[in-house]
Structures are given as C-alpha cells and as structure tokens.
Design a protein around this motif. Structure first.
Motif, mmCIF file in Angstrom:
data_model
loop_
_atom_site.group_PDB
_atom_site.id
_atom_site.type_symbol
_atom_site.label_atom_id
_atom_site.label_comp_id
_atom_site.label_asym_id
_atom_site.label_seq_id
_atom_site.Cartn_x
_atom_site.Cartn_y
_atom_site.Cartn_z
ATOM 1 N N GLU A 442 1.042 -44.429 -53.274
ATOM 2 C CA GLU A 442 0.649 -44.130 -54.659
ATOM 3 C C GLU A 442 -0.860 -44.092 -54.824
ATOM 4 O O GLU A 442 -1.420 -44.817 -55.638
ATOM 5 C CB GLU A 442 1.204 -45.219 -55.579
ATOM 6 N N ALA A 443 -1.533 -43.287 -54.022
ATOM 7 C CA ALA A 443 -2.994 -43.261 -54.104
ATOM 8 C C ALA A 443 -3.456 -42.466 -55.322
ATOM 9 O O ALA A 443 -2.815 -41.499 -55.714
ATOM 10 C CB ALA A 443 -3.561 -42.658 -52.834
ATOM 11 N N MET A 444 -4.570 -42.922 -55.907
ATOM 12 C CA MET A 444 -5.116 -42.222 -57.073
ATOM 13 C C MET A 444 -6.571 -41.895 -56.864
ATOM 14 O O MET A 444 -7.259 -42.582 -56.107
ATOM 15 C CB MET A 444 -5.024 -43.145 -58.297
ATOM 16 N N ALA A 445 -7.030 -40.892 -57.568
ATOM 17 C CA ALA A 445 -8.453 -40.543 -57.595
ATOM 18 C C ALA A 445 -9.048 -40.428 -56.195
ATOM 19 O O ALA A 445 -9.982 -41.120 -55.830
ATOM 20 C CB ALA A 445 -9.216 -41.593 -58.411
ATOM 21 N N ILE A 446 -8.468 -39.535 -55.413
ATOM 22 C CA ILE A 446 -8.991 -39.374 -54.055
ATOM 23 C C ILE A 446 -10.265 -38.517 -54.090
ATOM 24 O O ILE A 446 -10.278 -37.439 -54.655
ATOM 25 C CB ILE A 446 -7.943 -38.698 -53.138
ATOM 26 N N GLN A 447 -11.291 -39.053 -53.507
ATOM 27 C CA GLN A 447 -12.537 -38.280 -53.392
ATOM 28 C C GLN A 447 -12.907 -38.233 -51.937
ATOM 29 O O GLN A 447 -12.615 -39.166 -51.207
ATOM 30 C CB GLN A 447 -13.698 -39.019 -54.037
ATOM 31 N N ASN A 448 -13.548 -37.162 -51.548
ATOM 32 C CA ASN A 448 -14.054 -37.199 -50.182
ATOM 33 C C ASN A 448 -15.489 -36.719 -50.130
ATOM 34 O O ASN A 448 -15.936 -35.940 -50.960
ATOM 35 C CB ASN A 448 -13.152 -36.409 -49.229
ATOM 36 N N GLN A 449 -16.197 -37.236 -49.173
ATOM 37 C CA GLN A 449 -17.577 -36.809 -48.998
ATOM 38 C C GLN A 449 -17.884 -36.758 -47.510
ATOM 39 O O GLN A 449 -17.317 -37.536 -46.739
ATOM 40 C CB GLN A 449 -18.517 -37.777 -49.733
ATOM 41 N N TYR A 450 -18.746 -35.832 -47.140
ATOM 42 C CA TYR A 450 -19.106 -35.737 -45.727
ATOM 43 C C TYR A 450 -20.093 -36.839 -45.392
ATOM 44 O O TYR A 450 -21.083 -37.027 -46.063
ATOM 45 C CB TYR A 450 -19.733 -34.376 -45.428
ATOM 46 N N PHE A 451 -19.769 -37.586 -44.335
ATOM 47 C CA PHE A 451 -20.743 -38.553 -43.848
ATOM 48 C C PHE A 451 -21.728 -37.819 -42.937
ATOM 49 O O PHE A 451 -22.919 -38.029 -42.962
ATOM 50 C CB PHE A 451 -20.011 -39.650 -43.073
ATOM 51 N N SER A 452 -21.169 -36.964 -42.088
ATOM 52 C CA SER A 452 -21.970 -36.086 -41.242
ATOM 53 C C SER A 452 -21.133 -34.817 -41.057
ATOM 54 O O SER A 452 -20.065 -34.701 -41.654
ATOM 55 C CB SER A 452 -22.245 -36.759 -39.903
ATOM 56 N N LYS A 453 -21.609 -33.930 -40.201
ATOM 57 C CA LYS A 453 -20.846 -32.678 -39.984
ATOM 58 C C LYS A 453 -19.431 -32.984 -39.490
ATOM 59 O O LYS A 453 -18.489 -32.276 -39.747
ATOM 60 C CB LYS A 453 -21.554 -31.838 -38.916
ATOM 61 N N GLU A 454 -19.327 -34.070 -38.737
ATOM 62 C CA GLU A 454 -18.079 -34.360 -38.029
ATOM 63 C C GLU A 454 -17.181 -35.376 -38.724
ATOM 64 O O GLU A 454 -16.091 -35.665 -38.256
ATOM 65 C CB GLU A 454 -18.419 -34.997 -36.671
#
Ligand code: GTP
Length: 611
Positions: A442-454
């Motif tokens: 039941e995950a909510m508000a998923i955000q993602n961001q690049y830490f590096s290219k990989e």
C-alpha cells in the motif's frame, strides 16, 4: 602529553552490508601484525559462530593495532539496518571513519544512512571504493557517485581491494595522517566532541558491554578524560552504581589485561558489577572518589539516544520451567545488544514469557537463534508485529504490541497503524522490478529522483507492517541484491484491521495470530496455513490447519498423516502380530489426536517469521 598518546588514532569502518568492512579489517590485522598470518581466517573480527554462518556482522568488535609507533583502535561495525544502533554507538567512540563502497554495487541505502550518522557525529571521513579486483567493478562510476555524495574531487577517493590487499597500506597511512588524535585541550576540539584532557578527572563512555561469570559486567569504554588504573573504585553516573575494577585492558581483539588505561584509549573495564541491568551503554564511568567530591562537579558524557523498537514479538519458553533461564538470558543478551527491549507478559494460552521489542525481523531471528545457541533454550515465538493503536468506544487510546492483546471488535472505535517514509536506492536497470514490488504494497506518494546517471532514489510512504516481513528479501532477490532500503517512522494513520487466528488440529495457536488489514485477511490466511503446512514436521495423524477471522474459517490446509512403518521390522507373515502392532499404532494416534498435542519446533517459528 606523551609521544604515545599523540599517536593514538581511533576509527571505524562503515558501509552498506557486504561491502567488505570485515575483509578490510582482516588486511589491517595482517598488515599491523596484530594477528599472525597462520592464525588468520576470513572476517576474523566476526567472532560469533552465528556471524560466520550467516556471513554478516551482527556485533561491533573493537581491536587495538600497533603500526610504525602508532596505536590504531579500530571498531568493525555491522552493515544491516537492523543493527544500526551498533554503528551509532561505535561512532561516538572514535574520531574518524573509513567509508567503504563496493565498486560492484555502488552507493546503497546504508552507505548514505551510516555516512549521515558519522557526519552528525562530526567524524572525519576517508572514502574508499572496494573490490576493484572484481571483473564487475565499476570503479569510475562509483567514484563519481561518491564524489557527488561527499562533495569532494574524485582523486581524494581511494581505490582498494580488501580481498587482495591492493592499496590497503596507503589507506591505513591516510588514517594516521588525517584522523585527529583524541587527546588535546578543550580549545583544541574536533567535530562535536571536544578532545580529551589528561589532567581532568576520569570520564569513560560505555559503548558496549558483555557478561563474564567471573569478572561481572565487562564495559567496553572510550576513556575520554583522565587515566584509570586496575583495582580502582569506580562509579557509574546514570545508574548510580559503585564498582571496583577487577581487570582492565585492551582488545587484541581478545581481552589483554593492562595496568592502566590512558586518555583517548579504547579498552575494557571489568567492573565487578554482577547485576547486568546496572551497566548501561551510554553511561559514564568516573572514579568513586570523584563522585563524592563537590569540587569536581563532573558532567556526564552525552550518551546515546535509545533506539525505538520497530517490531514486537512474544517469546515464551517451550518448557515453562525454563522461564527463569529465559529471563536471565534476555538480561544478559541486552547487555550485549541494548537495542533489545523486553517486558514480562503472561498469556493464558502461552504461559509466562516476555514481550520483546526489536529493530527489525532479522533482529528477531538473530536474538531467537542466540537464545537457542548460547542458552540452549527452545522457544515459542509469536509472529512479529508492529505496534498498533486502538481507540475504544470510551475514547480511551492504547497501543497493542501483540495480537493476543487485540480487543474485542465490538469495543474498537478506531484502529491505527504506523506509517514510514521508505527510501529505496536502485540502479536504473532495476527500476521496473522495484516499482512492481511497490505496487504490491500500500505505498503512497511515490517520488523518484536521479542520484546519478545510473542510480535512482525512490521515496514513498508505506505502512510499516508492509515492509517488516519479507519485503527486504523480495527487494534483494528481484534486483539481484542491487537495490537497498532504509526507513523512518512518520505517524499513525487509520486502518481497517482484524485479528487473524490459526487453529492447529482444532486448537488455537496464539503464537501464530496476527493483526492484518481486513481486505487482506483472506489472502494472508491462505498464505499462512500453506506456509505452516510446509514448515511443520510430519505428524502421525492428519492435522487440520485453519485460518479464522471473527470466528469464521477462511482458509484450510491438511497435513497428511505420515505413518511410521511399525511392521517393517517383522519378516514373514505373522499376521496376528502385524495386526496387533497396527491396532496399537492406531490407538496411539487416536490418543495423540484427542490431546491435540503437536510439538512445534523453534525452526518452524523462525520460518514463519521470515514470511
Ligand atoms: P557486513 O558486516 O555483514 O555488513 O559485511 P562486510 O561489509 O563486513 O563485508 P565482508 O567483509 O563480510 O565481505 C562481504 C563479501 O565480499 C565477502 O564474500 C568477501 O569475500 C567479499 N569481498 C570483500 N572485499 C572484497 C574485495 O576487495 N574483492 C572481492 N572480489 N570481494 C571482496
């Protein structure tokens, strides 16, 4: 200050799990001649058999090494999130840390979490990329990531192979050059902790401890100020307890008695105190005479913030007569693992035992195994639970840490459960797999961001319940060990929860009860009886396994009778004897069945808690 004291360096190695800390420590032990080559074995500082078997460090381990006139006190730390309290205590005893990153895995969640802990403590960080010998090593990419994380140029990062020893000598010499000496004057402070002073009254920080039947509690200490000698009388400031030093010395890594401990050193003090509960990590040891002196007005050292238990499980002795032994065992284990909490609990169905608080399910597993191995205790272990909050019809609010405390549904006005902020770090190639795992919870508000290219960092909010059992293993297996996670508790939020109960041969087995979301109860019930069928040993008669919610059976499995071939030893055709034996067996089975007695081995409880 003596020349020797100027040459003390205290440091630890921090990293994500399996990045090679213990292997690097091995090379240091060899290089400094602390352990002769013929006695050396891989991961030497993982001294518990359990650590060797599981291939992970559970306990921190200090060791004193000597090299080119320098005294180097190293503390090897664990990498798994469930043992992070070991890391934070080690950090408070040193001035610097080697931050190790596996070049085949790159930066992972505990790399960042442990670095943050070290930075908070104001430690000097020496970064190193490990496993450069491996064909899978991505040395440049890993250095690139580390340079972003630490905001330093790439050429300040060491490239090493802890396995082959490449560049390990240079790294150790950098430790000597860069990490500050722990002794000086107050104005000469470094990081958050001021330097220790020789002239000042003794203050020693207890960062770990263990029990010895002859010497009482042995405190692992960092002597911050002053000097202390064998035989002196001591006083523990927080627990207000007196003791008399039975022995003190260094870790080589076995205990090596000395006449005194000097300012800045790391060593042990056998306190002579026999009650384990009186010696707590974070307490300050001073000289007994100073505790009586008004002039000294000594301030205790900062100590530690107690870690908060995340999951709870009840532990009962299988044999009720072992209750006293279990109590003693838990008290002694707490000395060695202060993140373990326990309180007395008595349940009709289970007898007398303890409700224990842990940092995670690996922690539950390790403690259960230690109780079995070190204290020969067979246990009944309830399914680990998070702590739920109930508000009853009279608007009273209370926390429920075990399914057996769950209220009658008619009394519950509202139930709430803890949510956490979950951070997952994954290589971009595995992003899809990680996302799929998150879709299943039941995950909510998923955000993602690049830490590096990989590499991507995923942030989301999930109920703690979703991630304590099995989630970490799923994440690891779906991403071939590349993704990693860390979490912190946010708040309690409303949830529609019910109690799922398990009947084995018609008898309620309270240890397997658990609190689950109403909408998942059917799925959970089916899963649980299926798993029980796999893990319970064969029985002489067929056994029904039933999952029940609110008095209604929602799932069922049967363990088929696995008959013992009682007539096998009989050759020939003595029919009457055969029949007699079969009759006898039938009667025995019926009696057993009537009693409904099924012995559930500890292994089955451990398998269930792994999810
Ligand atoms: P925890 O304390 O449990 O977090 O593990 P750790 O960081 O102490 O790692 P450990 O030293 O146990 O090493 C983990 C695995 O990596 C072992 O199988 C080691 O043999 C391997 N390893 C460590 N250093 C190197 C290296 O330089 N090269 C290669 N190829 N393997 C390494």
């Amino acid at each position: 200050m003596s020349e020797e004291q100027k040459n003390i360096r205290n440091f630890c190695i921090i990293s994500h799990i399996d990045h090679g800390k213990s292997t690097l420590a091995d090379r240091f032990l060899e290089l400094t001649g602390t352990i002769p080559k013929e006695k050396m074995q891989p991961q030497f500082l993982d001294m518990m058999p359990l650590e060797r078997e599981k291939g992970i460090t559970i306990k921190m381990q200090p060791v004193r090494m000597e090299y080119k006139g320098y005294i180097l006190n190293l503390i090897d730390t664990p990498g798994h999130v469930d043992f992070s309290y070991e890391v934070s205590r080690s950090l408070a005893a040193v001035e610097g840390a080697i931050l190790l990153v596996d070049a085949t895995k790159g930066i992972q969640a505990q790399t960042i979490a442990n670095l943050e802990l070290a930075e908070k403590q104001g430690l000097l960080i020496i970064p190193a990329v490990n496993k450069i010998d491996s064909p899978q090593a991505k040395i440049e990419e890993t250095k690139e990531e580390l340079s972003i994380l630490l905001k330093i140029p790439k050429n300040e990062i060491f490239e090493i192979s802890a396995k082959e020893g490449t560049n390990v000598k240079n790294l150790l010499e950098k430790v000597i050059e860069k990490i500050p000496c722990p002794v000086g004057s107050r104005s000469d402070s470094f990081g958050t902790s001021p330097k220790g002073e020789i002239e000042k009254p003794v203050r020693a920080l207890i960062f770990d401890s263990k029990y010895d039947i002859y010497k009482g509690v042995i405190a692992y200490v960092r002597l911050v100020d002053g000097e202390i000698k064998d035989g002196e009388k001591i006083y523990l400031m927080a627990s207000k307890t007196e003791g008399e030093i039975k022995e003190l010395g260094f870790f080589k890594p076995d205990l090596k008695p000395q006449k005194e401990l000097k300012t800045g050193e790391i060593g042990y003090i056998a306190t002579g105190i026999k009650e384990p509960g009186k010696v707590k990590v974070g307490d300050t040891i001073i000289k007994f005479q100073d505790s009586k002196s008004k002039i000294q007005n000594l301030e205790p050292l900062a100590g530690y913030k107690e870690p908060k238990s995340m999951v709870f499980a009840s532990i009962y002795p299988e044999n009720p007569d072992d209750f006293g032994l279990l109590k003693e065992a838990l008290t002694k284990l707490k000395l060695n693992d202060p993140s373990l909490n326990f309180e007395l609990e008595a349940k009709e169905a289970l007898g007398r035992g303890f409700q224990c608080g842990f940092l995670g399910t690996l922690h539950v597993e390790i403690i259960s195994e230690r109780l079995y191995r070190e204290f020969k205790l067979n246990l009944v272990i309830s399914t680990p639970q998070v702590s739920f909050q109930i508000i009853d019809k009279k608007d009273r609010s209370f926390f429920v840490k075990s399914a057996s405390e769950w209220s009658d549904p008619g009394q519950i006005k509202e139930s709430l459960e803890p949510w956490v902020k979950l951070e997952i770090i994954t290589p971009t190639d595995y992003f899809g797999q990680v996302f799929k795992i998150l879709e299943g919870v039941e995950a909510m508000a998923i955000q993602n961001q690049y830490f590096s290219k990989e590499r991507i960092i995923l942030l989301c909010e999930v109920p703690l319940r979703e991630i304590i059992v099995g989630f970490y293993d799923r994440l690891k297996s779906q991403t071939q060990g590349f993704a990693s996670m860390d979490y912190e508790v946010l708040d309690f939020r409303p949830a529609d929860l019910v109690k799922l109960e398990i009947l084995i041969a018609g008898r309620k087995e309270e240890a397997f009860s658990r609190i689950v979301p109403n909408k998942k109860s059917l799925q959970e019930g089916k899963k649980l009886v299926k798993k029980l069928k796999e893990v319970l040993p064969p029985q002489l008669f067929s056994v029904a396994l039933q999952a029940v919610v609110g008095g209604k059976i929602i799932a069922r499995e049967t363990i088929r009778a696995k008959g013992k071939d009682v007539i096998a030893p009989l050759y020939g055709g003595d029919y009457t004897r055969k029949r007699k034996l079969l009759e006898k067996q039938k009667k025995g089975k019926r009696e057993l069945k009537e009693k409904g007695e099924i012995r559930i081995p500890q292994k089955a409880f451990l398998e269930i808690l792994k999810g």
